[in-house]
Design an enzyme around this catalytic site. Sequence first.
Site, PDB file in Angstrom:
ATOM      1  N   ASP A  67      34.284  38.539  30.751  1.00  0.00           N
ATOM      2  CA  ASP A  67      34.661  39.629  31.646  1.00  0.00           C
ATOM      3  C   ASP A  67      36.138  39.971  31.500  1.00  0.00           C
ATOM      4  O   ASP A  67      36.643  40.892  32.103  1.00  0.00           O
ATOM      5  CB  ASP A  67      34.288  39.314  33.096  1.00  0.00           C
ATOM      6  CG  ASP A  67      34.747  37.943  33.532  1.00  0.00           C
ATOM      7  OD1 ASP A  67      35.323  37.228  32.696  1.00  0.00           O
ATOM      8  OD2 ASP A  67      34.536  37.582  34.692  1.00  0.00           O
ATOM      9  N   HIS A  68      36.867  39.203  30.708  1.00  0.00           N
ATOM     10  CA  HIS A  68      38.274  39.528  30.468  1.00  0.00           C
ATOM     11  C   HIS A  68      38.551  39.972  29.036  1.00  0.00           C
ATOM     12  O   HIS A  68      39.581  40.543  28.761  1.00  0.00           O
ATOM     13  CB  HIS A  68      39.168  38.340  30.818  1.00  0.00           C
ATOM     14  CG  HIS A  68      39.399  38.223  32.279  1.00  0.00           C
ATOM     15  ND1 HIS A  68      40.542  38.640  32.896  1.00  0.00           N
ATOM     16  CD2 HIS A  68      38.586  37.772  33.264  1.00  0.00           C
ATOM     17  CE1 HIS A  68      40.442  38.433  34.191  1.00  0.00           C
ATOM     18  NE2 HIS A  68      39.268  37.903  34.445  1.00  0.00           N
TER      19      HIS A  68
ATOM     20  N   GLU B 239      44.574  38.268  41.459  1.00  0.00           N
ATOM     21  CA  GLU B 239      43.156  38.273  41.778  1.00  0.00           C
ATOM     22  C   GLU B 239      43.010  37.671  43.167  1.00  0.00           C
ATOM     23  O   GLU B 239      43.839  36.882  43.615  1.00  0.00           O
ATOM     24  CB  GLU B 239      42.374  37.438  40.767  1.00  0.00           C
ATOM     25  CG  GLU B 239      42.772  35.970  40.766  1.00  0.00           C
ATOM     26  CD  GLU B 239      41.583  35.026  40.715  1.00  0.00           C
ATOM     27  OE1 GLU B 239      40.466  35.473  40.957  1.00  0.00           O
ATOM     28  OE2 GLU B 239      41.799  33.838  40.439  1.00  0.00           O
TER      29      GLU B 239
END
Lengths: 600, 582
Positions: B54-55, B185
């Site tokens: 996801d990064h 985050e």
Amino acid sequence: MKLYCLSGHPTLPCNVLKFKSTTIMLDCGLDMTSTLNFLPLPLVQSPRLSKLPGLVLKDGSTFLDKELKECSGHVFVDSVPEFCLPETELLDLSTVDVILISNYHCMMALPYITEYTGFTGTVYATEPTVQIGRLLMEELVNSIERVPKAQSASTWKNKEVQRLLPAPLKDAVEVSMWRKCYTMPEVNAALSKIQLVGYSQKIELFGAVQVTPLSSGYALGSSNWIIQSHYEKVSYVSGSSLLTTHPQPMDQASLKNSDVLILTGLTQIPTANPDGMVGEFCSNLAMTVRNGGNVLVPCYPSGVIYDLLECLYQYIDSAGLSNVPFYFISPVANSSLEFSQIFAEWLCHNKQTKVYLPEPPFPHAELIQTNKLKHYPSIHGDFSNDFKQPCVIFTGHPSLRFGDVVHFMELWGKSSLNTVIFTEPDFSYLDALAPYQPLAMKCVYCPIDTRLNFIQVSKLLKEVQPLHVVCPEQYTQPPPSQSHRTDLMIDCQPPPMSYRRAEVLTLPYKRRYEKIEIMPELADSLVPLEIKPGISLATVSAMLHTKDNKHVLQLPPKPPQPPTSKKRKRVSDDVPECKPLKPLLSGSIPVDQFVQTLEK
Amino acid sequence: MGSRQFLFLKGKKEKFFCFAEGFEEVKRAVRTRQSNLLCNVFILSVSCSHFHLDHCGALPYFSEMVGYDGPIYMTHPTKAICPILLEDYRKITVDKKGETNFFTSQMIKDCMKKVVAVHLHQTVQVDEELEIKAYYAGHVLGAAMFQIKVGCESVVYTGDYNMTPDRHLGAAWIDKCRPDLLITESTYATTIRDSKRCRERDFLKKVHETVERGGKVLIPVFALGRAQELCILLETFWERMNLKAPIYFSTGLTEKANHYYKLFITWTNQKIRKTFVQRNMFEFKHIKAFDRAFADNPGPMVVFATPGMLHAGQSLQIFRKWAGNEKNMVIMPGYCVQGTVGHKILSGQRKLEMEGRQILEVKMQVEYMSFSAHADAKGIMQLIRQAEPRNVLLVHGEAKKMEFLKQKIEQEFHVNCYMPANGETTTIFTNPSIPVDISLGLLKRETAIGLLPDAKKPKLMHGTLIMKDNSFRLVSPEQALKELGLAEHQLRFTCRVHIQDPRKEHETVLRVYNHLKGVLKDYSVQHLPDGSITVESILIQATAHSEDQGTKVLLVSWTYQDEELGSYLTSLLKKGLPQSTS
């Protein structure tokens, strides 16, 4: 800007740079060539060494015969080996703010500096430098401490006595400064003062100076340093290499635009080509083993040995040596081999690519797996069970004065089948061998020094164009043994400034500007006036705040209400300390308009 | 768990900086309104905080299909591991799901060639203005936080990070870099997770109980990250308790992954780094590679299998085999995306519809244990305390929880905190100081004046700022005039003061001199041989009045720069001289 030179050894430098308000020590190398004047320290009592005759002086006096022994015409001190420390009297070393380490060979004097001089600052080094430096120190301490020597000779150091001695002892410098080896607690204390840094990391020192390590290509984690303020740049180049071996390549571009470039740690063997030497090393090794002899390689536990093992990895099968055992004996052998595999980020591109696969970057992992290379902490224990001849042994110390190498010199020295191959360039091999004479063993000298040679230096200097070059005096003249080789010296314009031990150089640089920050509120209040096309002026009256060597300009406080009462006598009350300054006047005067206004 | 994409605009010149994020999100962004920005001219660099898909999942798409050709920055471990995960991702998506508009293996390779590996704390000069710096982030092997700096403005982007050291990684750390903006985050915005030790004990207890009663334990994991931490945990537990039940991890990735951990051991925590020569923590004695056939073996066992959300692959296969037996247990060590089997069983569903309309009844025990290494509220606050940002921007997480955290941050640190919704643009104003070159002469003169004992005390200074082609220099007014070749004008004010004093001129002068000397103690008052008086640069002369000998005329003359003192002097003299005592 001043440079204090504390070491006379060009490859083991120790300099102190005073720059702006900081005192920066550049490296602290330990000159170990002094140990060559001592008798070797054998792990087991050596009958040959203990029977050496004591020194009888020319006048027949024998009062030194306990301290000094003769062997094949050379005189040796029978005592614990001692090292020549960097100068400690030239300046107060407790004022040193930081120590910058360029590679693990240049930090061996660190415990003497941090533990004995009142040093309270920080040491900066890269992680591989610290880890491998620790291994080198551990090995050194271990190999000296495990052979306790009852006596410690000091009579010969007396100036009057020293005069009477034969060379080279007579000419040994600063013998009163020679010191015994440090201890492990001192090593640990010294290393605990190190702060780890990475290449191209910018480290602020007191807000005044910024220091940055750059890859120097010589060893794992080896670095050159940039010391700069906003306007001045000093490059410290120490132990750099342009050859492709295992470390990350040298970063040359960042050295550009230096005002001063301090250049140390060039190759010690400018006439030898490292590649050729490696070839010679391999062929001599193979020849000896094929004839049933043993090969001894005195070496440091890290550095060139990785390259040698890699060459042998490719060479042994083709040379039919696959059944010959290779031993690596050092108290830190295992750690050194393990550590070499985990510094992927500090390795050359090829090795990094291997790690990404993921495979160990060095092939010695495979040599160990296939049992071709075995490593032992010492000659005791497992090694004595596994020991098979003929074999190849890598062990320290390259000075041949302590460590397990002493044992093998005594063991194999009498047979002409055996060969000792010198690869480390730090010690003259003839001097190293002197206390073992007469020797039947073959001696091969293949010094491998990957540091810059003079051709590379002149190319480098042309490339990075420093305003001034500073270097040890040894680099400004050809080597004494080859005085006709004028190509073996630094050639640049303007000629380099040279230094020698215990000298203080004033570096030719004058600072003219400093950085200051104008706060946004003050900037808003400024009224710039375009004086000439493209050039505007604004008068600034502001409060100057200086903190941590950073200067900031702020709006001045509102002037106090002008005094309304004339009765107040104190003038200082009337005229505030922070009176705004009237600007200087300039420009053309519209005379007519001026007169008209006056007439009104 | 980062699935958003950021672009920002900074500095004198417009600069965009992009943090590579999940594939779908970037694709969506490219399709929609931001697409016009995503051309090469604007995006200067991409940095990839860690190897989770996801990064970094969108990287090849971004660089090979959209056409980005600037640099991409990653730490060494991320650069090593990223292509493997990408390839895996590609295989699943293209070969299994049949997606066509996807990147190829070659594209992954080409993309990785553009990656520049960075060291921790290394300052990378992207262009003459933009520089970036990586900090250790904990989270997974090689995870980094990035600081981006343009001139004196800076932003820190955390990616995913973890402020508490775990069994294999250290804690995230940043220096007091005082960025203008900290983007953090906030996955666990309000959670303050119970202590690590409790969770670990709980985990070990559950595994141990299941194994004791002869059950099988399935732990679905992602190949890298938590798997290693849990392996270390079980390995040491097995050794301590002398357990015999086999532990397996599923083939392929994880095995290889352990090798990465061995080679990048400098990125793990201090304890592992210190002891690796004697005992490499990633060489497991009790944990063996898994073979498909082992799943049917009788007796207890523990299996780590990929992927972590039970949505495909080996972990799902094993789950299907073991789900029917209530003696068995599945432990979910991380978050599961909606729609996956993992999410379904965690939300209590016990009858699952599998492909082919088969119904799978789940009788095995289902446990959830959060081992995912994100910073919790305490960690986020700690990071803010370390970095001292001027503004904070929260991303990821549930809006309500973020709102609470936002208030807490604003209260405790008195900084602005933003939490933009997806697609929203936040503009943050900075007010940077202006760096100027000051001539050392002026600075030294100003600091030398007065030589107060307290040298740190702020002082008033005067200078002239020369602005020329974007360069700013602060010099003394005299130097400025000289440099610009301007002639200086002298503007003098002259004033006559009448004093009633019958004495002779030189006596009057003497009286004035004594008077001034008495009043102006801090000034240099001098009586010159030609009969005039100077106070600093102000000149005072006395003459007898041409008509009235009893009146003396004092001529006071001063320059424009001394206006204050000059006018003060005149008013002082106008008051007359004190009665002479002599």
